[in-house]
Design a protein around this motif. Structure first.
Motif, PDB file in Angstrom:
ATOM      1  N   ILE A  48       0.590  -1.529   0.163  1.00 53.54           N
ATOM      2  CA  ILE A  48      -0.456   0.143   0.280  1.00 53.54           C
ATOM      3  C   ILE A  48       1.098   1.411  -0.098  1.00 53.54           C
ATOM      4  N   ARG A  49       1.643   1.406   0.744  1.00 53.18           N
ATOM      5  CA  ARG A  49       2.606   2.253   0.868  1.00 53.18           C
ATOM      6  C   ARG A  49       3.223   3.101  -0.170  1.00 53.18           C
ATOM      7  N   SER A  50       4.035   1.498  -1.253  1.00 50.72           N
ATOM      8  CA  SER A  50       4.674   1.218  -2.633  1.00 50.72           C
ATOM      9  C   SER A  50       3.646   2.195  -4.141  1.00 50.72           C
ATOM     10  N   TRP A  51       2.586   1.215  -3.425  1.00 44.50           N
ATOM     11  CA  TRP A  51       1.502   2.255  -4.196  1.00 44.50           C
ATOM     12  C   TRP A  51       0.909   3.695  -4.303  1.00 44.50           C
ATOM     13  N   ASN A  52       0.968   4.027  -3.045  1.00 47.07           N
ATOM     14  CA  ASN A  52       0.660   5.292  -2.501  1.00 47.07           C
ATOM     15  C   ASN A  52       1.725   6.511  -3.015  1.00 47.07           C
ATOM     16  N   GLU A  53       2.644   5.800  -3.139  1.00 49.85           N
ATOM     17  CA  GLU A  53       3.961   6.816  -3.778  1.00 49.85           C
ATOM     18  C   GLU A  53       4.109   6.752  -5.542  1.00 49.85           C
ATOM     19  N   THR A  54       4.451   5.508  -5.808  1.00 48.17           N
ATOM     20  CA  THR A  54       3.698   5.940  -7.075  1.00 48.17           C
ATOM     21  C   THR A  54       2.668   6.395  -7.212  1.00 48.17           C
ATOM     22  N   ASP A  55       1.681   6.253  -6.860  1.00 50.49           N
ATOM     23  CA  ASP A  55       0.628   7.022  -7.768  1.00 50.49           C
ATOM     24  C   ASP A  55      -0.842   7.710  -7.586  1.00 50.49           C
ATOM     25  N   ASN A  56      -0.342   7.883  -5.737  1.00 49.78           N
ATOM     26  CA  ASN A  56      -1.780   8.514  -4.629  1.00 49.78           C
ATOM     27  C   ASN A  56      -0.391   9.959  -4.513  1.00 49.78           C
TER      28      ASN A  56
END
Length: 109
Positions: A48-56
């Motif tokens: 979730i943290r990874s997606w948040n950094e790249t997409d959110n």
């Protein structure tokens, strides 16, 4: 049938994103959360943290709620959100499954 009220977990998901608060955002998900963004899969807090950094939040996303509809299960919701960011701009469905007051699954497609 009337649209359901927006559950607190989804409101917090939106509010944390709009506040740019990564820790608060990650905390809206269960420890075993699953996120699928157009076939890209992410698991647990690290995912979730990874997606948040790249997409959110990492892309300065801002969410505006458009609508909320009941989903396929008792704690499932399809929430239409207008997104503005440095990566994606548009309106689309966010399919949430909640458990214990948190987001257990989120599918974007």
């Amino acid at each position: 049938m009337a649209a359901p009220d927006l559950p607190a977990a989804i409101q917090e998901f939106i509010d944390a994103t709009n506040a740019g608060d990564t820790e608060r955002f990650v905390a809206t998900f269960t420890d075993d959360a699953y996120l699928n963004d157009w076939g890209r899969e992410f698991h647990g807090p690290d995912g979730i943290r990874s997606w948040n950094e790249t997409d959110n939040i990492g892309m300065k996303s801002h969410f505006d709620l458009v609508s909320v509809e009941p989903g396929d299960g008792p704690d499932a919701y399809t929430v239409t959100i207008k997104v503005t960011s440095n990566r994606f701009n548009g309106t689309g469905p966010f399919k949430f499954d909640l458990r214990g007051g948190k987001v257990a699954s989120l599918v974007l497609s």
